[in-house]
Design a protein around this motif. Sequence first.
Motif, PDB file in Angstrom:
ATOM      1  N   GLY A  26      60.434  81.973  24.642  1.00  0.00           N
ATOM      2  CA  GLY A  26      59.844  81.333  25.808  1.00  0.00           C
ATOM      3  C   GLY A  26      60.552  80.027  26.140  1.00  0.00           C
ATOM      4  O   GLY A  26      60.849  79.740  27.308  1.00  0.00           O
ATOM      5  N   ALA A  27      60.873  79.256  25.115  1.00  0.00           N
ATOM      6  CA  ALA A  27      61.599  78.000  25.317  1.00  0.00           C
ATOM      7  C   ALA A  27      63.020  78.247  25.809  1.00  0.00           C
ATOM      8  O   ALA A  27      63.601  77.385  26.476  1.00  0.00           O
ATOM      9  CB  ALA A  27      61.629  77.198  24.016  1.00  0.00           C
ATOM     10  N   ASP A  28      63.576  79.429  25.518  1.00  0.00           N
ATOM     11  CA  ASP A  28      64.931  79.782  25.956  1.00  0.00           C
ATOM     12  C   ASP A  28      64.955  80.524  27.287  1.00  0.00           C
ATOM     13  O   ASP A  28      65.969  81.092  27.667  1.00  0.00           O
ATOM     14  CB  ASP A  28      65.631  80.631  24.885  1.00  0.00           C
ATOM     15  CG  ASP A  28      66.192  79.797  23.746  1.00  0.00           C
ATOM     16  OD1 ASP A  28      66.268  78.565  23.875  1.00  0.00           O
ATOM     17  OD2 ASP A  28      66.581  80.395  22.718  1.00  0.00           O
ATOM     18  N   GLY A  29      63.809  80.566  27.982  1.00  0.00           N
ATOM     19  CA  GLY A  29      63.788  81.103  29.330  1.00  0.00           C
ATOM     20  C   GLY A  29      63.373  82.545  29.482  1.00  0.00           C
ATOM     21  O   GLY A  29      63.388  83.079  30.588  1.00  0.00           O
ATOM     22  N   PHE A  30      62.989  83.211  28.398  1.00  0.00           N
ATOM     23  CA  PHE A  30      62.500  84.576  28.501  1.00  0.00           C
ATOM     24  C   PHE A  30      61.018  84.565  28.843  1.00  0.00           C
ATOM     25  O   PHE A  30      60.300  83.638  28.478  1.00  0.00           O
ATOM     26  CB  PHE A  30      62.695  85.336  27.178  1.00  0.00           C
ATOM     27  CG  PHE A  30      64.116  85.720  26.916  1.00  0.00           C
ATOM     28  CD1 PHE A  30      64.592  86.953  27.307  1.00  0.00           C
ATOM     29  CD2 PHE A  30      64.986  84.842  26.279  1.00  0.00           C
ATOM     30  CE1 PHE A  30      65.914  87.314  27.066  1.00  0.00           C
ATOM     31  CE2 PHE A  30      66.296  85.187  26.033  1.00  0.00           C
ATOM     32  CZ  PHE A  30      66.769  86.423  26.439  1.00  0.00           C
ATOM     33  N   GLU A  31      60.574  85.589  29.505  1.00  0.00           N
ATOM     34  CA  GLU A  31      59.150  85.768  29.764  1.00  0.00           C
ATOM     35  C   GLU A  31      58.652  86.840  28.797  1.00  0.00           C
ATOM     36  O   GLU A  31      58.942  88.030  28.977  1.00  0.00           O
ATOM     37  CB  GLU A  31      58.894  86.208  31.206  1.00  0.00           C
ATOM     38  CG  GLU A  31      57.429  86.405  31.502  1.00  0.00           C
ATOM     39  CD  GLU A  31      57.158  86.961  32.879  1.00  0.00           C
ATOM     40  OE1 GLU A  31      56.001  87.302  33.137  1.00  0.00           O
ATOM     41  OE2 GLU A  31      58.104  87.080  33.685  1.00  0.00           O
TER      42      GLU A  31
END
Length: 120
Positions: A26-31
């Motif tokens: 999540g912090a790396d931009g994945f949902e």
Amino acid sequence: MAPMPPTILIVDDHAAFRRAARALLGADGFEVVGEAAGGHEALAQATILRPEVVLLDIQLPDMDGFEVADRLADRPDPPHVILISSRDARDYGGQVERAASRGFVAKSLLSGHTIRTLLG
């Protein structure tokens, strides 16, 4: 307009790992759209959630990740599967190379960057 983040389903029988992976990705931009603790649950969740990526542990309690990956690959518009394990890929012989997946990541090396690299 910014591109939509990749959607991901995390499949692992350890809740603590799923929580950590959810936070990291999540912090790396994945949902992160869902989680599953076993193979049958993963197949059901993939049907319902239609993730772009399935982060799939090889060692699951009800069926191994190789079988889950094969079943997902047989579906129309299958998700990209990335296999994970706390063990080294060499421990599985040639199964990792033959698997219906985009690649393998050791759990200790999991990052959004690594996943994006495997996705191309």
